[in-house]
Design a protein around this motif. Structure first.
Motif, mmCIF file in Angstrom:
data_model
loop_
_atom_site.group_PDB
_atom_site.id
_atom_site.type_symbol
_atom_site.label_atom_id
_atom_site.label_comp_id
_atom_site.label_asym_id
_atom_site.label_seq_id
_atom_site.Cartn_x
_atom_site.Cartn_y
_atom_site.Cartn_z
ATOM 1 N N VAL A 25 53.697 15.140 68.005
ATOM 2 C CA VAL A 25 52.726 16.211 69.131
ATOM 3 C C VAL A 25 53.010 15.751 70.480
ATOM 4 O O VAL A 25 53.356 15.006 70.936
ATOM 5 N N TYR A 68 54.663 19.480 66.593
ATOM 6 C CA TYR A 68 54.304 20.238 67.498
ATOM 7 C C TYR A 68 53.992 20.513 68.361
ATOM 8 O O TYR A 68 54.053 19.138 69.118
ATOM 9 N N GLN A 127 51.974 22.021 71.465
ATOM 10 C CA GLN A 127 50.738 22.410 71.820
ATOM 11 C C GLN A 127 50.580 23.476 73.212
ATOM 12 O O GLN A 127 51.099 22.816 74.573
ATOM 13 N N ARG A 145 45.489 19.791 62.871
ATOM 14 C CA ARG A 145 47.130 19.175 62.043
ATOM 15 C C ARG A 145 47.597 18.360 61.561
ATOM 16 O O ARG A 145 47.814 17.662 60.860
ATOM 17 N N ILE A 192 52.844 25.521 59.668
ATOM 18 C CA ILE A 192 52.154 25.948 60.148
ATOM 19 C C ILE A 192 52.088 26.578 61.217
ATOM 20 O O ILE A 192 53.711 27.755 61.665
ATOM 21 N N SER A 241 55.963 24.494 66.215
ATOM 22 C CA SER A 241 56.157 23.605 65.328
ATOM 23 C C SER A 241 57.327 23.260 64.385
ATOM 24 O O SER A 241 58.089 24.493 64.794
#
Length: 424
Positions: free
Chosen positions: A345, A376, A378, A399, A418, A423
């Protein structure tokens, strides 16, 4: 001598802080007519800013007495379940009915980078409704006597392995920022040794796996200086009469000054706004400022050996992504990881671990099946938004929880798609 001078300065300011706090109380007392005037409120506000700017902030508490689970408030109790000289393991026990199905067991490895584990209060709070949460509570090195020995990056990795052994099978591990490297190394060592207690999944969040990718100001500083510079300029002995007297450390106040200098204008503006909120009697805004800075300004020391080994290993020589990292004489082989699912992430605007640095784990862990990996990004968050704040609660935490549910050893792997964000 610098650490000693810092402590001496703090001690010399103590009477002035006490006087300022007493005068603040006098000016803000509603029985004092001055408290109802602009001049009185401005005086009280200035005195509070002075007191808060010169105090030492103690270790905060998690302060999570309950969590809402299945729509019902449930009591949460903090319990230390594992102890070592440099770390405690805290379990957030939830008072759930025995008939309820067990949630995934999650080990959150907090960063040892100057702040306390309570910096991840928001992370823990967001995970509690769907997870059985444990967190590493690292000990301030200045409070650990020399008799307890040393603590370096190899010890850190060993602590993680021992914690995973303690927690047993089907544990999911989350590394926030700095621990991404030692957690990945620990998992690689466990997998290479065919350890049956290797975690079901690992989640690496905003971590410096490969700082050669999109280097930030922090990364560039480390690359520009030889390791001897750090040893000579930022390592100091703990002064008397602290429990860790004469232990060589990287003081937390130096780390904090470095972080604050990166965004000095933002912190100065926040202080000015805080003063104005106090003068205007805007209690909510002032309290938000206090809550943030009570946490942000509370810092801890790191052992010199851990700090120097981390700088050299992660930021100068980049040995993990190069495949050259060693642990206790054993090569850290990330290609040995086959059974542990991987979630990485990142924050789109992260100015501490640049975009792509955490994703690099996906590249060097070549033998994890595609259905057991996910990356992923953000949007619209910086470093702290990766593990805290409204976007973390709304976008990232769900997630992570879904990834845990899909990748327990007893569950059939499921390929997840997702939506939203970025992603892969």
């Amino acid at each position: 001598m610098f650490y000693q001078l810092y402590e001496l300065n703090h001690a010399m300011m103590a009477p002035w802080r006490a006087a300022a706090d007493a005068m603040r109380l006098a000016y803000s007392n509603p029985l004092n007519p001055m408290s109802h005037t602009y001049m009185g409120r401005a005086a009280a506000a200035g005195l509070e800013v002075f007191e808060r700017s010169t105090r030492r902030y103690g270790k905060p508490t998690f302060g999570l007495p309950e969590a809402v689970i299945d729509g019902v408030p449930v009591a949460v109790t903090e319990k230390i379940v594992w102890r070592e000289p440099f770390c405690n393991l805290i379990h957030f026990q939830r008072a759930l009915p025995k008939s309820r199905a067990a949630d995934p067991k999650v080990l959150i490895v907090a960063p040892m980078s100057g702040h306390y584990a309570t910096l991840l209060r928001g992370t823990v709070e967001a995970m509690l409704p769907n997870s059985d949460v444990y967190i590493t509570d690292w000990i301030d090195a200045r409070n650990v006597p020399l008799a307890e020995g040393t603590f370096d990056l190899d010890d850190y990795i060993e602590y993680i392995i021992n914690l995973l052994h303690f927690l047993g099978p089907d544990t999911h591990v989350i590394a926030v920022c700095q621990p991404a490297v030692p957690v990945l190394a620990a998992v690689a060592v466990m997998e290479a040794n065919d350890d049956p207690l290797s975690p079901s999944s690992m989640t690496l969040m905003g971590g410096p796996i490969d700082t050669r990718i999109n280097p930030t100001a922090v990364n560039k500083l480390a690359e520009q200086k030889p390791i001897e510079w750090f040893r000579d300029n930022v390592v100091m002995p703990v002064p008397f009469p602290l429990p860790g007297f004469m232990r060589q450390v990287y003081p937390g106040f130096l780390q904090l000054s470095g972080f604050m200098s990166m965004n000095l204008d933002r912190h100065l503006t926040a202080t000015k706004d805080f003063f104005e909120h106090l003068v205007k009697n805007d209690g909510d805004a002032a309290e938000k400022h206090r809550d943030f800075y009570d946490e942000y300004l509370a810092v801890m020391d790191l052992t010199a050996e851990f700090y120097l080994q981390t700088v050299d290993t992660v930021f100068i020589r980049h040995v993990l992504p190069k495949g050259e990292m060693m642990h206790r004489g054993q090569k850290v082989d990330t290609t040995a990881i086959r059974k542990v699912a991987l979630l990485t992430v990142e924050g789109e605007n992260d100015d501490i671990s640049g975009a792509g640095q955490t994703q690099a784990a996906q590249t060097i862990c070549t033998n994890i099946p595609d259905h057991m990996r996910m990356h992923y990004v953000q949007p619209d968050v910086g470093h702290y938004g990766v593990f805290n704040g409204s976007r973390f609660r709304r976008e990232i935490a769900p997630r992570i929880s879904a990834f845990h549910r899909d990748h327990t050893r007893s569950a059939k792997p499921v390929r997840r798609v997702i939506k939203g964000g970025k992603s892969a």
